[in-house]
Design a protein around this motif. Structure first.
Motif, PDB file in Angstrom:
ATOM      1  N   PRO A   1       0.808  -1.218   0.000  1.00 19.01           N
ATOM      2  CA  PRO A   1       0.000   0.000   0.000  1.00 19.01           C
ATOM      3  C   PRO A   1       0.841   1.268   0.000  1.00 19.01           C
ATOM      4  O   PRO A   1       0.347   2.337  -0.355  1.00 19.01           O
ATOM      5  CB  PRO A   1      -0.809  -0.114   1.297  1.00 19.01           C
TER       6      PRO A   1
ATOM      7  N   LEU B   1      -7.814   3.143  -6.213  1.00 21.62           N
ATOM      8  CA  LEU B   1      -8.424   2.579  -5.014  1.00 21.62           C
ATOM      9  C   LEU B   1      -9.948   2.549  -5.118  1.00 21.62           C
ATOM     10  O   LEU B   1     -10.590   1.558  -4.748  1.00 21.62           O
ATOM     11  CB  LEU B   1      -7.984   3.390  -3.789  1.00 21.62           C
ATOM     12  N   ASP B   2     -10.527   3.638  -5.633  1.00 19.52           N
ATOM     13  CA  ASP B   2     -11.986   3.673  -5.788  1.00 19.52           C
ATOM     14  C   ASP B   2     -12.458   2.645  -6.811  1.00 19.52           C
ATOM     15  O   ASP B   2     -13.464   1.967  -6.620  1.00 19.52           O
ATOM     16  CB  ASP B   2     -12.434   5.074  -6.216  1.00 19.52           C
TER      17      ASP B   2
ATOM     18  N   SER C   1     -11.018  -0.100  -7.596  1.00 18.47           N
ATOM     19  CA  SER C   1     -10.870  -1.471  -7.098  1.00 18.47           C
ATOM     20  C   SER C   1     -12.116  -1.890  -6.322  1.00 18.47           C
ATOM     21  O   SER C   1     -12.590  -3.029  -6.434  1.00 18.47           O
ATOM     22  CB  SER C   1      -9.625  -1.579  -6.218  1.00 18.47           C
ATOM     23  N   ARG C   2     -12.682  -0.976  -5.518  1.00 18.18           N
ATOM     24  CA  ARG C   2     -13.911  -1.301  -4.786  1.00 18.18           C
ATOM     25  C   ARG C   2     -15.083  -1.498  -5.729  1.00 18.18           C
ATOM     26  O   ARG C   2     -15.889  -2.420  -5.577  1.00 18.18           O
ATOM     27  CB  ARG C   2     -14.223  -0.178  -3.788  1.00 18.18           C
TER      28      ARG C   2
ATOM     29  N   ASP D   1     -14.296   6.581   1.847  1.00 21.21           N
ATOM     30  CA  ASP D   1     -14.136   5.539   2.852  1.00 21.21           C
ATOM     31  C   ASP D   1     -13.290   5.977   4.043  1.00 21.21           C
ATOM     32  O   ASP D   1     -13.170   5.255   5.021  1.00 21.21           O
ATOM     33  CB  ASP D   1     -13.508   4.283   2.237  1.00 21.21           C
TER      34      ASP D   1
ATOM     35  N   SER E   1      -8.569   5.427   2.442  1.00 21.63           N
ATOM     36  CA  SER E   1      -7.807   5.772   1.246  1.00 21.63           C
ATOM     37  C   SER E   1      -7.725   7.281   1.089  1.00 21.63           C
ATOM     38  O   SER E   1      -6.741   7.807   0.577  1.00 21.63           O
ATOM     39  CB  SER E   1      -8.448   5.144   0.009  1.00 21.63           C
TER      40      SER E   1
ATOM     41  N   PRO F   1      -5.079   0.001   8.504  1.00 21.96           N
ATOM     42  CA  PRO F   1      -6.533   0.128   8.292  1.00 21.96           C
ATOM     43  C   PRO F   1      -7.293   0.220   9.621  1.00 21.96           C
ATOM     44  O   PRO F   1      -6.984  -0.517  10.569  1.00 21.96           O
ATOM     45  CB  PRO F   1      -6.890  -1.159   7.544  1.00 21.96           C
TER      46      PRO F   1
ATOM     47  N   LEU G   1     -10.633  -1.237   1.830  1.00 27.31           N
ATOM     48  CA  LEU G   1      -9.511  -1.704   1.017  1.00 27.31           C
ATOM     49  C   LEU G   1      -9.057  -3.103   1.395  1.00 27.31           C
ATOM     50  O   LEU G   1      -8.375  -3.765   0.608  1.00 27.31           O
ATOM     51  CB  LEU G   1      -8.344  -0.721   1.132  1.00 27.31           C
TER      52      LEU G   1
ATOM     53  N   SER H   1     -10.999  -4.981  -1.206  1.00 31.68           N
ATOM     54  CA  SER H   1     -10.832  -4.705  -2.643  1.00 31.68           C
ATOM     55  C   SER H   1      -9.389  -4.794  -3.118  1.00 31.68           C
ATOM     56  O   SER H   1      -9.136  -4.785  -4.322  1.00 31.68           O
ATOM     57  CB  SER H   1     -11.386  -3.309  -2.965  1.00 31.68           C
ATOM     58  N   THR H   2      -8.447  -4.832  -2.196  1.00 28.00           N
ATOM     59  CA  THR H   2      -7.027  -4.929  -2.578  1.00 28.00           C
ATOM     60  C   THR H   2      -6.370  -6.069  -1.805  1.00 28.00           C
ATOM     61  O   THR H   2      -6.970  -6.673  -0.915  1.00 28.00           O
ATOM     62  CB  THR H   2      -6.289  -3.611  -2.264  1.00 28.00           C
TER      63      THR H   2
ATOM     64  N   TYR I   1      -3.663  -5.461  -0.014  1.00 31.98           N
ATOM     65  CA  TYR I   1      -2.757  -4.806   0.922  1.00 31.98           C
ATOM     66  C   TYR I   1      -2.727  -5.533   2.270  1.00 31.98           C
ATOM     67  O   TYR I   1      -1.681  -5.634   2.901  1.00 31.98           O
ATOM     68  CB  TYR I   1      -3.169  -3.349   1.127  1.00 31.98           C
TER      69      TYR I   1
END
Length: 890
Positions: A51, A155-156, A158-159, A220, A223, A319, A346, A349-350, A352
């Motif tokens: 990340p 990042l957006d 990915s969600r 969120d 991010s 996080p 995240l 969706s990632t 990380y």
């Protein structure tokens, strides 16, 4: 998002060139791929698990171009150190991707003070590298902003990609699951969903939930803080002011739109005669970055340079993950254990957050780690507990979440788990009698720990079992929807199966038939009675109201609504209930159920004392009866009644009181007030006058009672008088022989119950019910007196005075039946038939054969001759002697 970007484009002509923002397109053009790894402190991770970068990290970047690539691309890595400090020339690194010597790509260490990393893929031209370096060093702020915006957009996106893929898959597999799954997805990924979509047909829900993709992604908080520079600067302020406009849905999708808008503006402003810069979004998968473009690259001047952003060089930001419900307890024996978490989209969706596990401590003090996998559809981390042995743990287990966020060790929230064991289940108090057959009813089961429930079945007396839907409502409680649509009233069982248990726990329950409705219970202080309102109140066995037990009395029903009077004899207990006190009435039903109903003790009802009463006979000429009423509480129809009352509760009359006077059957009722028949002598005494001729019809009779009404509240009924109707008696004709009956003529003779010549009624003549005749055969008066009982009050014997003279009749004269009527009814004796051409008074028929001249008949009421043995009739007051003594008719 496209339409809204068009609107924003119209507002930014001075900042954004028209060609760069006239028709924004989605990032759906596939570009080349990059292979990127990061080595930190001797540990190497693929870029999808990193990340953030740190100074000194070793970057490995390699372009993955197809074998037949015809255009030579120069791979350039550039480090930036802020918008106001151009990077030195030695912070730029290049690799000729077409040169076999450079096929391994770039391997470079991140210099100290670096803050951003950009990767460029530029078509080969003369002086291409120098041109890029000069452009970046000349406008470092533009490329800093481009790096930030590209990272935010990645990042957006990915969600959004995870959400859309899940909705598409669930919509095709089982649309019925979309309602539950979409809510979990929205919570996990911080995605906005349209609730109206879930009201559509299942087949239409998925397309609806995927509409307006540019408006789905919400801020969120995690991010955003990673690239907080987006919220600073005059240009950024303008961007967010525009996203707060109606054209942009008032900032509802600010994070995503601001990123795309900035990218379009910056890239459009950076073009030159040789190069134009186009943004590229990367999709991470392990060490691969798949590049996606929204602008077709140009290979003519100005040629297109693809700009790819890598994570920022900054300290790690862990996080803010937390349990959805910190108090919830989870079952350690559930094979697929889901630990719901929230606060960090995240992690779903990632990659990380990686190598996550749940750490549990066994009885022997050793730790057991269970691998975890983030699952947005299930709303949390999922663990497989098949390898756990319950014997190695106690009933309660405390677990904690651990793993890595990039290169940084991560210690997450804690969770409480339990192993399955036999439970003592019971219905909550309010649900013990709430199950009604004919419908599905919800009850709540409580126990020490309810986390390990696997399934619940309803078992009927026949042994048949039906699945019952359930859901946890707390660590110690579950809500069960009991299927009773086809069940019968009686005893049933709920079978609760727990994970890891062979036998279910059994909970006995009872289902009832539909009971009545309870609306209210009214009780006034200092009373011994109350009124329950509702329906089906015939099922009420008893009402417990505080310390008082009330028993059912009179039930009155009208149009499906019941009023049940209840009474108690326990004055001592009832006196403890004070006005204004709130008490829960417990209504006990005949089938064993008890229903609670809250009620408030009302103020005492009005109370009065009857002081005195008097009767004024009807005006002279309105009655022809010689009956002397022996009971002073009998009120003849047409007479006037005056009575007085004294105020008790409240202690004075206010002037708005009303007095209701009615027959006890309630068929006849009249109301007296200050405007009609009621006078206040003073504040404590009232005098009421009732004119029966006006108040009641000719059919009213029997006991009459009264009550006081004050502000809609009634006192108890109190007895007043007995209303009696009197027949009209014309004359009495008697033969000389005492063995022969006399003839009593008049009208409304059905108002007589019986006639006798002795006050004890030893040998009465009973008048048939509904007698329509005009004369009666009665015995000779004893000492000039006959006695009658009235139909309206047969309990009282009333005297009638007659003269003692008799009527002579010829020996062959026809004898009159004891009771004669014109009606040929088996209840009445047959009438004598008169001779042809004879006549008689209407309603009576009499034989008129030749006979000696009749002796004169004295009128009713004439004084009888003196007799030494004449009995003395009952004493009657002058106000209760009625009639005017009509003469007999010939």
């Amino acid at each position: 998002m496209i339409s809204r970007l068009r609107n924003l484009g119209l507002l930014l002509p001075v900042l954004i060139p028209a060609f760069a923002f006239a028709d924004p397109a989605p990032f759906d053009l596939a570009g080349p791929r990059l292979e990127v790894t990061v080595t930190h402190a001797g540990k190497t991770l693929p870029i999808s698990e990193v990340p953030n970068l740190s100074a000194g990290d070793l970057l490995s970047v390699k372009a993955k171009l197809p074998p037949g690539q015809s255009v030579h691309y120069l791979l350039v890595a550039a480090f930036l150190r802020g918008s106001t400090n151009p990077p030195p020339e030695n912070w730029f690194f290049s690799s000729e991707t077409w040169n076999d010597k450079n096929r391994s790509g770039l391997k470079i260490a991140i210099p100290n003070e670096a803050q951003q990393v950009l990767i460029f893929l530029a078509p080969e031209t003369g002086g291409d590298f120098k041109t890029l370096v000069n452009t970046i060093r000349g406008l470092p702020g533009a490329f800093v902003r481009a790096s930030q915006d590209l990272n935010q957009a990645f990042l957006d996106r990915s969600r959004l990609n995870i959400y859309l893929a899940a909705i598409r898959r669930i919509g095709q597999a089982d649309p019925e699951d979309l309602k539950t799954a979409s809510a979990l997805l929205a919570r996990s990924l911080s995605i906005r969903i349209d609730p109206d979509c879930l009201e559509k047909m299942p087949e239409l829900q998925a397309p609806c939930l995927m509409q307006g993709q540019d408006t789905l992604v919400l801020d969120d908080g995690h991010s955003t803080s990673m690239i907080e520079a987006l919220t600073s600067g005059a240009t950024a302020d303008l961007a967010f002011q525009l996203t707060d406009s109606p054209a942009a849905d008032f900032g509802y999708y600010g994070p995503y739109i601001s990123s795309i808008m900035d990218i379009a503006r910056i890239m459009g402003a950076l073009h030159s005669a040789r190069y134009q810069y186009i943004p590229a979004l990367a999709t991470e998968q392990n060490d691969q970055l798949s590049i996606e473009l929204n602008t077709p690259p140009s290979f003519h001047n100005p040629k297109s340079v693809m700009v790819i952003a890598l994570p920022a060089v900054e300290p790690p930001l862990l996080p803010p993950l937390h349990p959805v419900d910190p108090k919830e307890v989870y079952c350690a024996e559930k094979t697929e254990l889901v630990l719901p978490v929230d606060g960090a989209p995240l992690v779903f969706s990632t990659g990380y957050a990686h190598d996550m596990f749940l750490r549990l401590k066994g009885k022997n003090g050793k730790f057991v780690d269970l691998p975890l996998k983030a699952d947005a559809e299930k709303g949390g981390y999922v663990a497989n507990t098949a390898s756990l042995s319950p014997a190695n743990f106690g009933d309660i287990l405390d677990g904690s979440l651990h793993g890595y966020w990039g290169f940084e060790a991560y210690n997450g929230p804690e969770f409480r788990l339990e192993n399955a064991h036999p439970q003592h289940w019971q219905l909550v108090d309010d649900d013990e009698q709430s199950l009604i057959v004919g419908r599905d009813d919800v009850v709540h089961l409580e126990t020490e720990n309810a986390a390990c429930v696997d399934s619940i079945l309803l078992q009927k007396p026949t042994g048949e079992t039906i699945k019952a839907d359930w859901k946890p409502t707390g660590p110690k409680q579950v809500s069960v929807t009991v299927p009773l649509k086809k069940a019968q009233p009686g005893q049933l069982k709920l079978l609760v199966k727990q994970y890891g248990s062979k036998e279910p726990d059994t909970i006995p329950i009872e289902a009832f038939a539909q009971s009545g409705r309870l609306d209210s219970f009214t009780f006034h202080a200092e009373d011994l009675s109350g009124v329950l309102k509702g329906s089906r109140l015939d099922e009420v066995k008893e009402v417990e109201f505080g310390p008082v037990s009330f028993k059912p009395g009179t039930l009155v029903s009208s149009s499906g609504n019941d009023e049940l009077s209840l009474a108690t004899s326990d004055f001592k207990a009832a006196s403890k209930l004070k006005a204004g006190q709130t008490v829960t009435a417990k209504v006990l039903l005949t089938d064993g159920r008890a229903v609670n109903l809250d009620a408030t003790v009302e103020d005492p009802r009005p109370r009065v004392t009857l002081i005195a009463k008097s009767i004024q006979p009807p005006p002279s000429g309105t009655s022809s009866s010689e009956i002397q009423l022996a009971n002073p509480d009998e009120l003849p129809q047409g007479a006037q009644l005056t009575f007085s009352i004294h105020a008790e509760i409240p202690s004075a009359f206010m002037g708005d009181e009303k007095i209701e006077v009615a027959t006890i059957q309630g068929a006849f009722l009249t109301t007296l007030s200050l405007a009609k028949g009621l006078i206040l002598e003073d504040s404590q005494v009232a005098v009421a006058t009732l004119d029966t001729a006006k108040a009641f019809g000719l059919s009213a009779s029997g006991p009459i009672h009264f009550r006081v009404m004050e502000n809609g509240v009634a006192s108890d009924w109190q007895p007043l008088v007995t209303l009696v109707r009197l027949p009209s008696l014309n004359d009495l004709k008697c033969p000389t022989a005492h063995s022969e009956p006399c003839k009593l003529t008049g009208s409304d003779l059905f108002l007589l119950d019986s006639v006798s010549n002795d006050p004890h009624f030893d040998h009465p003549i009973q008048v048939p019910e509904g007698f329509p005749g005009y004369f009666l055969s009665v015995p000779h008066p004893a000492a000039g007196v006959l006695y009658v009982k009235l139909h309206d009050d047969p309990s009282v014997i009333n005297p009638i005075n007659f003269p003692s003279e008799s009527l002579q009749v010829r020996p062959n004269a026809a004898r009159v039946n004891p009771i004669t009527s014109t009606a040929q009814n088996p209840n009445f004796p047959a009438t004598d038939t008169p001779s042809k051409g004879s006549s008689s008074p209407a309603g009576a028929q009499e034989e008129t054969a030749p006979a000696p001249a009749r002796a004169p008949t004295l009128p009713l009421g004439a004084p009888p001759p003196p007799e030494s043995s004449k009995p003395v009739p009952p004493t009657t007051s002058q106000s209760q002697q009625h009639g005017s003594g009509f003469a007999s008719s010939e």
